[in-house]
Every structure is written in structure tokens, then in C-alpha cells.
Design a protein around this motif. Structure first.
Motif, PDB file in Angstrom:
ATOM      1  N   VAL A 110     -39.326  18.005-124.419  1.00 35.05           N
ATOM      2  CA  VAL A 110     -38.710  17.231-123.337  1.00 35.05           C
ATOM      3  C   VAL A 110     -37.856  18.147-122.466  1.00 35.05           C
ATOM      4  O   VAL A 110     -37.241  19.104-122.952  1.00 35.05           O
ATOM      5  N   VAL A 111     -37.818  17.826-121.196  1.00 34.22           N
ATOM      6  CA  VAL A 111     -36.978  18.545-120.234  1.00 34.22           C
ATOM      7  C   VAL A 111     -35.994  17.558-119.611  1.00 34.22           C
ATOM      8  O   VAL A 111     -36.373  16.429-119.278  1.00 34.22           O
ATOM      9  N   PRO A 135     -29.908  20.210-127.564  1.00 28.43           N
ATOM     10  CA  PRO A 135     -30.315  18.816-127.821  1.00 28.43           C
ATOM     11  C   PRO A 135     -30.159  17.981-126.555  1.00 28.43           C
ATOM     12  O   PRO A 135     -29.052  17.878-126.015  1.00 28.43           O
ATOM     13  N   ILE A 136     -31.239  17.406-126.087  1.00 23.76           N
ATOM     14  CA  ILE A 136     -31.226  16.672-124.826  1.00 23.76           C
ATOM     15  C   ILE A 136     -30.248  15.504-124.877  1.00 23.76           C
ATOM     16  O   ILE A 136     -29.557  15.196-123.899  1.00 23.76           O
ATOM     17  N   SER A 137     -30.152  14.850-126.020  1.00 20.83           N
ATOM     18  CA  SER A 137     -29.270  13.684-126.133  1.00 20.83           C
ATOM     19  C   SER A 137     -27.797  14.038-125.947  1.00 20.83           C
ATOM     20  O   SER A 137     -26.988  13.184-125.614  1.00 20.83           O
ATOM     21  N   THR A 142     -23.704  10.638-118.772  1.00 17.87           N
ATOM     22  CA  THR A 142     -22.813  10.824-117.630  1.00 17.87           C
ATOM     23  C   THR A 142     -21.406  11.177-118.097  1.00 17.87           C
ATOM     24  O   THR A 142     -20.870  10.554-118.994  1.00 17.87           O
ATOM     25  N   GLY A 143     -20.832  12.213-117.469  1.00 20.51           N
ATOM     26  CA  GLY A 143     -19.486  12.641-117.826  1.00 20.51           C
ATOM     27  C   GLY A 143     -19.446  13.833-118.751  1.00 20.51           C
ATOM     28  O   GLY A 143     -18.390  14.455-118.925  1.00 20.51           O
ATOM     29  N   GLY A 174     -19.215  19.533-123.732  1.00 22.34           N
ATOM     30  CA  GLY A 174     -18.145  18.571-123.994  1.00 22.34           C
ATOM     31  C   GLY A 174     -18.744  17.180-124.002  1.00 22.34           C
ATOM     32  O   GLY A 174     -19.047  16.614-122.952  1.00 22.34           O
ATOM     33  N   THR A 175     -18.971  16.653-125.188  1.00 25.21           N
ATOM     34  CA  THR A 175     -19.688  15.381-125.313  1.00 25.21           C
ATOM     35  C   THR A 175     -18.832  14.203-124.863  1.00 25.21           C
ATOM     36  O   THR A 175     -17.608  14.300-124.749  1.00 25.21           O
ATOM     37  N   VAL A 176     -19.479  13.078-124.626  1.00 24.34           N
ATOM     38  CA  VAL A 176     -18.839  11.856-124.137  1.00 24.34           C
ATOM     39  C   VAL A 176     -19.080  10.725-125.125  1.00 24.34           C
ATOM     40  O   VAL A 176     -20.198  10.579-125.643  1.00 24.34           O
TER      41      VAL A 176
END
Length: 607
Positions: A110-111, A135-137, A142-143, A174-176
Motif C-alpha cells: 500500500v502507498v 506503517p501506513i496506519s 489527520t494531525g 507523532g501519533t494522534v
């Protein structure tokens, strides 16, 4: 288009963060096309994202553990039509064949295509991240903040033009929190996120307002410094009411001890809680619940909002009961301010003018730019308790001199914004007010009409096509509707109204020879109202003494101010500009709380 000066085929790293600021890529005239092939490191926040399966050759990708016969290999290289014919001929003989051990749709790489913005400009950079890199997820919500290294290339998105960054290495993510993040949905109106001022600038329009505000501040210093003014830092805490009739915030350490002793706070968390503030919070939280219900938000966010509202309602009930109890038992005692921190009463300043006058009496041309505080309980869209004011004082200057300076300054601000922040203005014009750019250009290109207060009243009294809520007559303070009518309907350009009745202006304004009017002026702008107020100051000691008496002010508090008149007094003048109102005019936003990073108003102190 906002462009970066000194454009060439190379892009430089930021001196202090070892990354490329996106404005240096996207702010170029070619939007970064000449930079294709360069390796860069960029950082920013994901504004939006899109996922798609990576393009593969026509051949089917299979697991290496599966042994294919000659027919399968041939089928994989044929067109779909011939492939179906072959299957009917050789694959339908009733002998089952081992099925390949894979699921193409599930195992295809996946891209992710991200739009990343670092706050330096309106535009966002397209960023392509392969699932083999990160990891794409983790990078798509957003953010999310990312710091990524890669190569600039022509965009690979079908039907799109421009450039993109092909990421080769992710240096930081920086995850959301998907459930808690209030800006996860796109297209949220400004009013729905005002409860989150710490996240407010993530909103594209708010970021543009911040950049325009910054440009206005820079332009202010540029204008005054280039005209020989000195920047003076004036105090926030004062013992003097600069306006003579303002609602002021008192500064004291005495009541903190009383609060600890009486413990009026039923919550027990160490903070003083005001019933009116809680009621205002309930109103705000109710609006948030309604917004969540209306926008069909996730159930977790709605449940949390309802729980928060319930807590606020219970707190209000507790506070009401406590106030009733306090009303029956409270004993009012005279406060001894000699025991206070400053040994007498002190207040947050409502204006720096009086202090600025003392420096103008020695340095000639001075200005200041800082916060002021007004205990105004109004909750209108144009009022704040804390706001910023640009103030200046000119020694050896009379009314006409300072009116000329004010007009030039206002024109300079508008011209600066038009030249320095065109992309932000285009965004504001698109989303807030379509006339924004035209209004700014009009201020720059037209001369300001100048009329006396008396002429303005006479003109307004002749109006027959409109009924004013406030009756117009000589001697009253012109209402906003009166000023707007003059600028919007009569002259259709900025208007300077001067020589007001002495009763409607502060004590320090110079009395005119007629004994009825004072040398004060207001600049009224179409669609914006009054942006600048100024006057020639009263330099005559006997006159200023008389005015202090007329206003019923405590003379001892103004002895230091009177010294300016006693020792080397000169004619001098000045004006002030409400900075948030200027931001509102420049951007077209209709609520002043969106014109300042952290708004403070009656019943509102969120962080």
C-alpha cells in the motif's frame, strides 16, 4: 502569489532545525518544480491522506512456495479473454488442482499520499509513503506529525500536477489519538473548535490568521522604526486609570489568604470557581454537545461531552447553594491595602498612554505594543478582556500631525499585508469574506475623508432612509451604527471624525478654543468600524487640573502625570490601534476570539 526571494535550483535547510521549511519549496514562483531530484528533510502535520494499492506489473504475484505448471504460467501472461478460454479447455476436466496460497488483494503493498503542512505557508506538500518505509496506519490520521527524508519528484498521483516528496526514511512520527482528537473531521467550522485554543492553530484558516497577525506586527515595528520612533516597554501593572472611567482588573494578594481561610470552593481542587464562569461554560458545553449530535460524531466523543456537561451542571448547583450561604454569613470589612503587595491599590493597565507621554517628553517620538486588560462583561463578538494595543506619542505635534501619521500607518499596514501575505488573503477571501482584498486595496488607494463631529451629526440628522436605534443629537457619543453609516453609505471610504464634545472623550484630551469640543479623532473604516482613536493631549497644567476635577478623579494618583506639565511641557499628540480589530479587518473574520491566539473574555478562560 507569495514567493521566496532569491530563487534558484537549490533549497537550503533551516539553520536551527536541520529541515527544509515548506515555504522555501512551495512559496517559489515555480512551486518547487526546479527542485525536482533534490534530497530534503521536511517536517509537518498531516492535513489529509489517501491510501491506494501500489501499482504492480500485469503478472499475478504469488507465494514462492506454490509450484505452478506450464498452463498457469501461460495463463498469467495472456489477456483475460484468452485466459478464460484456456481455463474452459484445460482447467475444467474435473481434476482439482492445488490452489495458490495467497490473497492478492490482502497482500499487495500500500502507498499513502499525505498532504503535510508545517505552518510556514498556506500550501501543503504532497508526501508519498510506501508501506515498506513506515506503517501506513500510523502516518495517515489527520494531525499526525512526521519528520521525513526523501527526494522531490514530479507527483505520481494520477491526474495531479506539481511535485511530491517520495519518502525514503521516516525520522519521527507523532501519533494522534483517533477517538480524542477534536480536529479529526475536515471542514469543521471555527466556532466548533474554540474550546480547544491549544489546537486551534491546526485549523487552516486559523493558521492563516496567525500569519497575517504576525505580518501586521512586523509591519507595525517596520513603520515606526523607519520613521524615527523608539520602542518603549510600558508597565502592565499600574496605580492609575488611564481612561478615567474604565472597568479595571484589580491586582492584589490579600484575597488569596481570605479564600484559603473561608474555603468558598466546594470542589476542593485548589481553584477558585466562579458561578458566572461555570454558567458560561455550561452554555459552551451545551453548544458542543449539540454540534456533536448534529455532525453525527463518534459515540465516544458524544458520551464524553455529555458527561462533561453533567459535571458542570452539578457544579453550578453546588455553587448556587454556596453563594446563598455566603450571602447570609458574609461580613464586609474595609480592606487595608497598606498590607498588600504594592502597599496600595494596583490594577492591570487599560492603556499605556500616560506612561508613554512621559517618554515622549524626553525622546520625542515613541511607541509601544502590548497587552491591555478591561473588565468588560460584554460577550459580543467584538469584545475581549485581554487584547493588544498599538500606541504612540509624538512630541511637538498637534492634531493634524497625528491624524496624518495615523492615516499613513493604516495604509502602510494594508499595503504590507497585500504584498507579504497574498496566499493567506486569498484563503481568507475564499472562506471568510469575498471583499477582504478589495477593502484592503481601497484603504491603500483612497484618501480619507475628514469631517468634524458637528458636521457628522448634522449629516446623520438629515438621514431619512434609515432609522437609527440610538437617537442622533449633538453631544452624544456616536454609536457604531452612526459611524458605519458614514463610512459604508455616505462616503464609501475611510472617514476621520474629529473635534468631539468634551463630555465624550477622556480627561487628557486638549480643550479647543470654543470650550465645548476637544481635539480628538476617530478613524472609521468601511465594514470594520473604528480602528484608530487619537487626540492632541492637554499640555496646559491649569486645564488638565480642571479636567481631573470635572471627572472626579483622585488627584494624588495623577501627580506624576502632572509633573510632565510642570517640567518642560510641550504640545504632543498620539493615537492607539486595537490590534485584534485590525486583524479582523485584514482577514474578514467576524469574531474577535479568532483574532488572538488565546482569547480571554467574560466567563471564558480555557487554558
Amino acid at each position: 502569489m507569495e514567493t521566496v526571494s532569491g530563487e534558484n535550483s537549490h533549497v537550503g535547510f533551516s539553520k536551527y532545525s536541520k529541515r527544509v521549511v515548506l515555504r522555501t519549496i512551495l512559496g517559489r514562483g515555480d512551486r518547487g518544480v526546479r527542485l525536482i531530484g533534490q534530497r530534503v528533510v521536511i517536517g509537518g502535520w498531516v492535513k489529509s491522506s489517501k491510501e491506494q494499492q501500489k501499482n504492480l506489473p500485469e503478472e499475478v504475484v504469488v507465494s514462492p512456495t506454490v509450484n505452478l505448471g506450464f498452463s498457469e504460467v501461460m495463463q498469467s501472461r495472456m489477456s483475460p479473454c484468452f485466459r478464460n478460454i484456456i481455463r474452459l479447455l484445460i482447467g475444467g476436466n474435473g481434476h482439482p488442482r492445488e490452489k495458490p496460497d495467497f490473497s492478492p488483494a490482502k497482500n499487495l503493498p500500500v502507498v499513502a499520499y499525505l498532504l503535510v503542512n508545517d505552518g510556514s505557508c498556506v500550501s501543503s506538500l504532497k508526501v508519498m509513503v510506501d508501506s515498506s518505509v513506515a506503517p501506513i496506519s500510523q502516518v495517515t490520521p489527520t494531525g499526525t506529525s512526521i519528520l521525513a527524508e526523501g527526494v522531490l519528484r514530479k507527483t505520481s498521483m494520477p491526474g495531479k500536477s506539481g511535485i511530491e516528496l517520495k519518502v525514503e526514511k521516516i525520522l519521527h512520527i507523532g501519533t494522534v489519538g483517533l477517538v480524542e482528537y477534536p480536529l479529526a473531521k475536515s471542514g469543521l467550522p471555527l466556532e466548533s473548535i474554540r474550546s480547544y485554543p491549544h489546537l486551534h492553530p491546526r485549523k487552516t484558516m486559523v493558521a492563516s490568521v496567525a500569519r497575517i497577525r504576525n505580518a501586521l506586527a512586523y509591519a507595525t515595528h517596520t513603520f515606526f522604526q523607519s520613521h524615527g520612533f523608539l520602542y518603549v516597554n510600558t508597565p502592565v501593572i499600574t496605580s492609575t486609570d488611564s481612561e478615567g472611567c474604565s472597568e479595571m482588573f484589580q491586582v492584589t494578594t490579600l484575597f488569596s489568604k481570605a479564600e484559603k481561610r473561608d474555603d468558598p470552593n466546594p470542589v476542593g481542587d485548589g481553584r477558585a470557581v466562579n458561578l458566572e464562569v461555570v454558567k458560561a461554560a455550561i452554555k459552551e458545553k451545551s453548544a458542543k454537545v449539540q454540534e456533536l449530535e448534529r455532525t453525527d460524531s463518534n459515540k465516544e466523543a458524544l458520551a464524553a461531552a455529555l458527561k462533561d456537561l453533567d459535571k458542570a451542571n452539578k457544579l453550578a448547583i453546588q455553587l448556587e447553594a454556596q453563594e446563598k450561604l455566603n450571602a447570609r454569613t458574609l461580613k464586609v470589612e474595609k480592606v487595608d491595602f497598606s498590607k498588600d503587595f504594592f502597599s496600595h491599590q494596583a490594577y492591570l493597565t487599560v492603556s499605556s498612554q500616560l506612561h508613554l507621554e512621559s517618554y515622549a517628553s524626553a525622546l520625542s517620538s515613541v511607541y509601544t505594543f502590548g497587552p491591555i486588560f478591561r473588565a468588560d462583561k460584554s460577550q459580543s463578538s467584538r469584545h475581549l478582556a485581554e487584547l493588544w494595543l498599538v500606541e504612540l506619542e509624538l512630541a511637538f505635534a498637534e492634531l493634524e500631525d497625528v491624524m496624518n501619521c495615523a492615516e499613513d500607518y493604516l495604509k502602510f499596514l494594508c499595503q504590507w499585508i497585500l504584498e507579504q501575505r497574498p496566499d493567506d488573503l486569498k484563503l481568507a477571501s475564499k472562506h471568510m469574506d469575498k471583499t477582504t482584498i478589495d477593502r484592503l486595496q481601497s484603504v491603500v488607494s483612497t484618501s480619507f475623508e475628514r469631517i468634524t463631529y458637528t458636521q457628522a451629526v448634522e449629516l446623520l440628522m438629515k438621514v431619512t432612509d434609515k432609522t437609527f436605534k440610538t437617537e442622533i443629537k449633538w453631544g452624544i457619543k456616536l454609536a457604531e451604527e452612526h459611524e458605519s453609516y458614514l463610512a459604508d453609505e455616505v462616503y464609501k471610504r475611510p472617514v476621520i471624525v474629529y473635534n468631539y464634545p468634551k463630555e465624550v472623550k477622556p480627561f487628557y484630551v486638549r480643550l479647543n478654543d470654543d470650550g465645548k469640543t476637544v481635539s480628538a479623532f476617530d478613524i472609521v473604516i468601511p465594514k470594520a468600524g473604528t480602528l484608530i482613536r487619537g487626540s492632541q493631549r492637554e499640555e496646559r497644567l491649569d486645564m488638565i487640573n480642571q479636567r481631573i476635577l470635572e471627572f472626579g478623579l483622585a488627584r494624588e494618583q495623577y501627580e506624576w502625570y502632572l509633573d510632565i506639565r510642570r517640567h518642560g511641557s510641550v504640545k504632543h499628540s498620539g493615537f492607539s490601534l486595537g490590534f485584534e480589530h485590525m486583524v479582523m479587518f485584514a482577514t474578514g473574520i467576524d469574531n474577535i476570539t479568532d483574532a488572538i491566539p488565546f482569547p480571554r473574555s467574560f466567563g471564558r478562560l480555557t487554558c
